[in-house]
Design a protein around this motif. Sequence first.
Motif, PDB file in Angstrom:
ATOM      1  N   THR A 176      -1.886   0.688  -4.888  1.00  8.69           N
ATOM      2  CA  THR A 176      -1.314  -0.613  -4.535  1.00  8.69           C
ATOM      3  C   THR A 176      -0.300  -1.042  -5.582  1.00  8.69           C
ATOM      4  O   THR A 176      -0.356  -0.629  -6.747  1.00  8.69           O
ATOM      5  N   SER A 177       0.639  -1.869  -5.132  1.00 10.21           N
ATOM      6  CA  SER A 177       1.637  -2.435  -6.034  1.00 10.21           C
ATOM      7  C   SER A 177       2.066  -3.779  -5.461  1.00 10.21           C
ATOM      8  O   SER A 177       1.471  -4.278  -4.497  1.00 10.21           O
ATOM      9  N   SER A 178       3.102  -4.364  -6.054  1.00 12.26           N
ATOM     10  CA  SER A 178       3.679  -5.606  -5.547  1.00 12.26           C
ATOM     11  C   SER A 178       5.200  -5.520  -5.680  1.00 12.26           C
ATOM     12  O   SER A 178       5.720  -4.565  -6.273  1.00 12.26           O
ATOM     13  N   GLU A 179       5.909  -6.497  -5.148  1.00 16.13           N
ATOM     14  CA  GLU A 179       7.369  -6.427  -5.164  1.00 16.13           C
ATOM     15  C   GLU A 179       7.951  -6.476  -6.564  1.00 16.13           C
ATOM     16  O   GLU A 179       9.050  -5.959  -6.796  1.00 16.13           O
ATOM     17  N   ASP A 180       7.243  -7.092  -7.497  1.00 13.54           N
ATOM     18  CA  ASP A 180       7.793  -7.214  -8.845  1.00 13.54           C
ATOM     19  C   ASP A 180       7.526  -5.996  -9.725  1.00 13.54           C
ATOM     20  O   ASP A 180       7.904  -5.988 -10.900  1.00 13.54           O
ATOM     21  N   ASN A 181       6.905  -4.939  -9.173  1.00 10.39           N
ATOM     22  CA  ASN A 181       6.748  -3.709  -9.958  1.00 10.39           C
ATOM     23  C   ASN A 181       7.047  -2.459  -9.140  1.00 10.39           C
ATOM     24  O   ASN A 181       6.604  -1.361  -9.482  1.00 10.39           O
TER      25      ASN A 181
ATOM     26  N   GLU B 254       1.828   0.357   4.189  1.00  8.50           N
ATOM     27  CA  GLU B 254       1.575  -0.960   4.771  1.00  8.50           C
ATOM     28  C   GLU B 254       1.991  -2.021   3.758  1.00  8.50           C
ATOM     29  O   GLU B 254       1.993  -1.775   2.547  1.00  8.50           O
ATOM     30  N   THR B 255       2.364  -3.201   4.237  1.00  7.86           N
ATOM     31  CA  THR B 255       2.719  -4.295   3.348  1.00  7.86           C
ATOM     32  C   THR B 255       1.982  -5.569   3.745  1.00  7.86           C
ATOM     33  O   THR B 255       1.653  -5.774   4.915  1.00  7.86           O
TER      34      THR B 255
ATOM     35  N   LEU C 134       0.855  -1.183   0.000  1.00  7.61           N
ATOM     36  CA  LEU C 134       0.000   0.000   0.000  1.00  7.61           C
ATOM     37  C   LEU C 134       0.893   1.236   0.000  1.00  7.61           C
ATOM     38  O   LEU C 134       1.725   1.410   0.894  1.00  7.61           O
ATOM     39  N   ILE C 135       0.717   2.085  -1.006  1.00  7.31           N
ATOM     40  CA  ILE C 135       1.553   3.270  -1.179  1.00  7.31           C
ATOM     41  C   ILE C 135       0.724   4.531  -0.959  1.00  7.31           C
ATOM     42  O   ILE C 135      -0.327   4.710  -1.593  1.00  7.31           O
TER      43      ILE C 135
END
Length: 307
Positions: A97-102, A70-71, A31-32
């Motif tokens: 929102t994002s993920s570790e691969d982006n 938050e993660t 969460l960004i």
Amino acid sequence: MEAFGYEHSGGPDVFEVYEVPTPKLKETDILIETKAFGLNNFERSQRAGMFGETTKLRIPGRDVAGIVKETGSAVSNFKPGDRVVAHGHHSYAKFATSSEDNTVIIPEKISFEDAAAIVTPGITAYNALHYFGNVQPGQVVIVKGASGGVGSLASQLALNFGAHVIGIGSSKNESYVESLGVSEYVAYDKDNPEEIMQDKADLVINSAMNGASSAEDIAMVKPGGTIATVAHDESEVNNKGVQINHIEPTKEVADTDALKVIIDLMANKKLSIKVGYVLPFTLEGVRKGHTILDRRHDGRVIISKDV
């Protein structure tokens, strides 16, 4: 949370402010808290209904820079408080929102606005060179549209990868492209690139508006060379053994591969992006940003909380 979106297609004034739930995280999500986000032509086309009419609330946006709030439980490389840039989801909002691969870390010396500006054009430029173009050190690379977002980054990346870069664009943009380190430039409004650059390039990157003139690309590339282009002209025929690859989104290259390289080069002042407009994180800012997208403009359009 506050978000900017629309419920039907149309012009920039379809955007409204909505109060929507903060995203609930999956175990792999990040969460960004949005500090800046970039506007793209895809979002303009989507808003205008070019991919079909919108019939329900849409919160657009992929290019986001901000602070990790938050993660999810499976995220190990990021923690709350990290400055990050991501090719995320629903960036026109207080939280994306994002993920570790982006997602990658932003060094303190890079602003949120500059980081947000490089996401989509940076990934596109990197993939054009590496995946669709298979660029090699020492090759001659011609970049059409060298002053644009994708073209300017492709030019700088190719230089950093050890290629000799020739830029093509209008004469008014010559000094800007040369400021990026490109030592050879052809102004299409003064000379004929097809004649001057005949059989010159190992690789042509066509990032010009709408992929202008595929026949010119074929003329400029060496026999057996490669063209990576945003054009989708199925009538392309050549007798030079040229490989023509259409630049499009691909899962064959991780977003982080591109973002890490670009952010590192930017931090070391070996790469830059032209930001034309930084607008406030307001409804008026978003509407004005899309109004700018609807016309020819110079530089990236960014929405920032620091304005």
